[in-house]
Write an enzyme that holds these catalytic residues in place. Structure first.
Site, PDB file in Angstrom:
ATOM      1  N   LYS A   1       3.979   0.896   9.434  1.00  0.00           N
ATOM      2  CA  LYS A   1       4.199   2.132   8.689  1.00  0.00           C
ATOM      3  C   LYS A   1       3.612   3.337   9.418  1.00  0.00           C
ATOM      4  CE  LYS A   1       2.962   0.128   4.846  1.00  0.00           C
ATOM      5  NZ  LYS A   1       2.367  -0.022   3.524  1.00  0.00           N
TER       6      LYS A   1
ATOM      7  N   ARG B   1       4.484 -12.791   9.715  1.00  0.00           N
ATOM      8  CA  ARG B   1       5.249 -11.595   9.384  1.00  0.00           C
ATOM      9  C   ARG B   1       6.532 -11.537  10.210  1.00  0.00           C
ATOM     10  NH1 ARG B   1       3.186  -6.304   9.479  1.00  0.00           N
ATOM     11  NH2 ARG B   1       1.402  -7.034   8.338  1.00  0.00           N
TER      12      ARG B   1
ATOM     13  N   GLU C   1       0.880  -1.170   0.000  1.00  0.00           N
ATOM     14  CA  GLU C   1       0.000   0.000   0.000  1.00  0.00           C
ATOM     15  C   GLU C   1       0.919   1.221   0.000  1.00  0.00           C
ATOM     16  OE1 GLU C   1      -2.625   0.104   3.368  1.00  0.00           O
ATOM     17  OE2 GLU C   1      -3.497   2.011   2.709  1.00  0.00           O
TER      18      GLU C   1
HETATM   19  P1  ATP Z   1       2.403  -2.131   7.951  1.00  0.00           P
HETATM   20  O1  ATP Z   1       1.528  -2.701   9.012  1.00  0.00           O
HETATM   21  O2  ATP Z   1       3.840  -2.069   8.296  1.00  0.00           O
HETATM   22  O3  ATP Z   1       1.881  -0.856   7.385  1.00  0.00           O
HETATM   23  P2  ATP Z   1       1.208  -3.539   5.850  1.00  0.00           P
HETATM   24  O4  ATP Z   1       0.953  -4.983   5.921  1.00  0.00           O
HETATM   25  O5  ATP Z   1       0.072  -2.612   6.000  1.00  0.00           O
HETATM   26  O6  ATP Z   1       2.387  -3.199   6.818  1.00  0.00           O
HETATM   27  P3  ATP Z   1       1.516  -3.343   3.051  1.00  0.00           P
HETATM   28  O7  ATP Z   1       2.060  -2.223   2.265  1.00  0.00           O
HETATM   29  O8  ATP Z   1       0.072  -3.597   2.969  1.00  0.00           O
HETATM   30  O9  ATP Z   1       1.952  -3.132   4.540  1.00  0.00           O
HETATM   31  O10 ATP Z   1       2.347  -4.672   2.786  1.00  0.00           O
HETATM   32  C1  ATP Z   1       2.740  -5.178   1.541  1.00  0.00           C
HETATM   33  C2  ATP Z   1       3.048  -6.625   1.726  1.00  0.00           C
HETATM   34  O11 ATP Z   1       4.113  -6.770   2.658  1.00  0.00           O
HETATM   35  C3  ATP Z   1       1.860  -7.384   2.287  1.00  0.00           C
HETATM   36  O12 ATP Z   1       1.729  -8.604   1.610  1.00  0.00           O
HETATM   37  C4  ATP Z   1       2.220  -7.585   3.735  1.00  0.00           C
HETATM   38  O13 ATP Z   1       1.631  -8.733   4.230  1.00  0.00           O
HETATM   39  C5  ATP Z   1       3.743  -7.666   3.675  1.00  0.00           C
HETATM   40  N1  ATP Z   1       4.346  -7.275   4.947  1.00  0.00           N
HETATM   41  C6  ATP Z   1       4.154  -6.137   5.638  1.00  0.00           C
HETATM   42  N2  ATP Z   1       4.819  -6.154   6.807  1.00  0.00           N
HETATM   43  C7  ATP Z   1       5.477  -7.345   6.856  1.00  0.00           C
HETATM   44  C8  ATP Z   1       6.344  -7.974   7.805  1.00  0.00           C
HETATM   45  N3  ATP Z   1       6.665  -7.388   8.948  1.00  0.00           N
HETATM   46  N4  ATP Z   1       6.813  -9.203   7.511  1.00  0.00           N
HETATM   47  C9  ATP Z   1       6.499  -9.799   6.354  1.00  0.00           C
HETATM   48  N5  ATP Z   1       5.697  -9.267   5.428  1.00  0.00           N
HETATM   49  C10 ATP Z   1       5.178  -8.060   5.660  1.00  0.00           C
HETATM   50 MG    MG Z   2      -1.507  -1.971   5.238  1.00  0.00          MG
END
Ligand code: ATP
Ligand code: MG
Length: 567
Positions: free
Chosen positions: A280, A270, A30
């Site tokens: 983020k 994760r 995202e």
């Molecule tokens: P955050 O909570 O840090 O904002 P998010 O999951 O909202 O992370 P996205 O931009 O939606 O962030 O993530 C893109 C991809 O990266 C998704 O498939 C998500 O599952 C993966 N991802 C995000 N954080 C992690 C992590 N700590 N370990 C492994 N994969 C991750």
């Molecule tokens: Mg997200």
């Protein structure tokens, strides 16, 4: 063929039983912040798995939340994935590419009696949804005629209805034990401009609805995501199955040809790291409230921060490889990350002598004006890197903390009367300590032994301490930035009640030193790396324009390798 983790095992199975005849994954960030070390894991799994099976991986920006997203983030994400060493070729997509398709499918679901417009608001929505232990109840609008829902949905799209007055829900099961299946929202009104579609839309699809559609239209086979989506999988499958059923029954022909097979969602745990926050939202807070100096502050766990600190793409890929892929949450010791970069740099990086906190040493029995040219190894771990010349003369710098006026027992560095070896040069003995009127030590007066040239023992006498040094006359002034973990809390998930993350910021996590370096460093260019003897690995910072600035990537002391070789 066998996979090397459970995701690969599933894929092998799917290929063997003919569910798919290719592998196609996607990395779906995202664009609401910069990528972090957790995303490295996801990027490596998605792109790495595709490479492994000679398939493809798409880059898909999941831009379904127009209020929080920005092109700055899109650009940084592209740069970071490329830098990590992965290529999505021409396959760069956006969830917003599929808004028309999502809308069309939504109308189709309404007509099929699988979705309806609801007017419940805020608290009522939650109350009707029920709780984990009690079922929800049906919305008063659940059984309204499809035609009525369709008309309102079209008005929503035309901007004739205000935000919050109506939303589209899937008609599934208000008594489902899975809360995600209790008639979830799939479209809502949001009268905000989108960074790509501008003002075209005032209704936006929810992530859980748009994501499976994006996966399907792109021909994704394996939609790999993190564990928190496990409970959303039934909804993911519901969306796809309902639309596919309508198409297969012949009652509906979509405006675009959809792939024959549906994607499959697979979840993994994760990455969590000690002393590191990764959400983020929190990272953005750190930047916006000036707790750090930007997204690429070398203390940030962002890819841009790690890059600026001196991490290499291969060290991060190695890290992702070593942590592996599991189905249960755990927390990885940050020392493993340090270990990966240290291992890599140890083999390749040029050594240099730098004094971070200098104190002058005058060698009183050295002739004024005399200079000695000494050979010193560029990398004792790799002799092929050869030697370089360093000049030794009457005045040199050593580290202030390599001297103690009153030493404790077993102190092998310099103190009055004590002899030490200067690396690759001579033995010196401290004869006199010079202080200013405040009692601060300004100089040390020493004598040297001419027979100890090259740091060799002339008469088998034992000299335990070896100090690094820099010749005063041709020393180069550099700025050195040292970093510690930004957070002092080992497990960020275990934050005590009533405390905030911001209470655990280490105010001394960034320390700037004005150091003296050997002349070699005058030629350092951006992206160059050095091992500063006894201090660690350093990387030239992008601020290095007028003055030379070096970031410490990692120190030399390896606690991870040590702990793990004991067990
Ligand atoms: P955050 O909570 O840090 O904002 P998010 O999951 O909202 O992370 P996205 O931009 O939606 O962030 O993530 C893109 C991809 O990266 C998704 O498939 C998500 O599952 C993966 N991802 C995000 N954080 C992690 C992590 N700590 N370990 C492994 N994969 C991750
Ligand atoms: Mg997200």
């Amino acid at each position: 063929m066998e996979g090397s983790n459970f995701i690969q095992d599933f894929i092998v199975e799917d290929l063997q039983n003919g569910r798919y005849n290719k592998v196609h994954t996607r990395f779906p960030p995202e664009p609401n912040g910069y990528l972090h070390i957790g995303h490295v894991k996801s990027v490596c799994i998605n792109f790495g798995t595709a490479l492994q099976f000679k398939g493809h991986c798409n880059l898909r920006f999941d831009d379904t939340n127009p209020a929080k997203e920005d092109v700055e983030y899109v650009d940084s994400i592209r740069e970071d994935v490329k830098w990590l060493g992965f290529d999505w070729e021409e396959r760069e997509f956006y969830a917003s590419d599929y808004y028309d398709l999502c809308y069309e499918f939504a109308e189709q679901l309404i007509l099929a009696g699988k979705a309806y417009i609801c007017h419940l608001k805020g608290d009522d929505v939650s109350e009707y949804r029920g709780t984990l232990t009690s079922p929800g109840k049906d919305s008063p609008w659940r059984d309204r005629p499809a035609q009525e829902s369709l008309e309102i949905f079209r008005k929503m799209r035309a901007g004739e209805i205000e935000e919050g007055e109506a939303f589209l829900r899937a008609k599934i099961d208000m008594a489902s034990p899975n809360m995600n299946m209790r008639d979830p929202a799939i479209y809502r009104i949001k009268k905000v401009a989108h960074h790509r579609t501008g003002n075209k839309w005032v209704v936006y699809p929810m992530y859980d609805y748009a994501h499976p559609i994006g996966d399907w239209i792109e021909g994704i086979t394996h939609s790999i995501c993190t564990l928190e989506f496990e409970a959303h999988r039934p909804l993911y499958e519901w969306v796809l199955d309902e639309i596919k059923a309508a198409i297969d029954s012949g009652s509906y022909t979509p405006s675009q040809k959809m792939p024959d097979v549906l994607p499959r969602q697979i979840e993994f745990a994760r990455l969590n790291l000690t002393y590191t926050v990764m959400s983020k939202r929190l990272l953005r807070e750190l930047v916006e409230n000036n707790h750090v100096l930007g997204w690429d502050d070398p203390r940030m766990p962002t890819i841009s921060g790690l890059r600026r600190r001196g991490y290499t793409p291969s060290s991060l890929r190695e890290f992702a490889d070593r942590i592996g892929v599991a189905k249960t949450d755990s927390i990885v010791d940050i020392q493993l990350l340090y270990f990966c970069i240290r291992e890599e740099l140890n083999k390749s990086v040029q050594r240099a002598m730098v004094i971070l906190d200098p104190i002058k040493v005058v060698i009183t029995n050295w002739e004024e004006g005399k200079e000695d040219v000494l050979d010193t190894e560029n990398n004792p771990e790799n002799l092929e890197q050869g030697t370089r010349k360093v000049i030794f003369s009457r005045e040199i710098y050593i580290e202030r903390d390599d001297f103690m006026e009153v030493p404790p027992k077993k102190y092998f560095r310099l103190f009055p009367g004590q002899e030490v070896r200067l690396k690759g040069a001579y033995y010196i003995r401290c004869e006199q300590v010079i202080k200013d009127s405040d009692g601060k030590i300004t100089e040390l007066h020493c004598t040297y032994d001419p027979a100890s040239r090259g740091g060799e023992t002339p008469d088998a006498r034992k000299v335990k301490g070896t100090l690094h040094w820099v010749n005063c006359k041709d020393a180069v002034d550099i700025e050195v930035r040292l970093f510690e973990n930004l957070f002092t809390l080992e497990n960020p998930a275990a934050i005590p009640e009533g405390k905030s993350y911001m209470d655990y910021i280490d105010k001394n996590s960034r320390i700037v030193k004005h150091a003296k370096a050997e002349p070699l460093l005058a030629k350092a260019k951006p992206n160059d790396r050095f091992q500063f003897v006894r201090h660690g690995y350093f990387y030239v910072d992008k601020d290095s324009t007028q003055a030379l600035v070096f970031n410490r990537t990692v120190g030399l002391k390896d606690s991870w390798g040590r702990i793990n070789s004991q067990t």
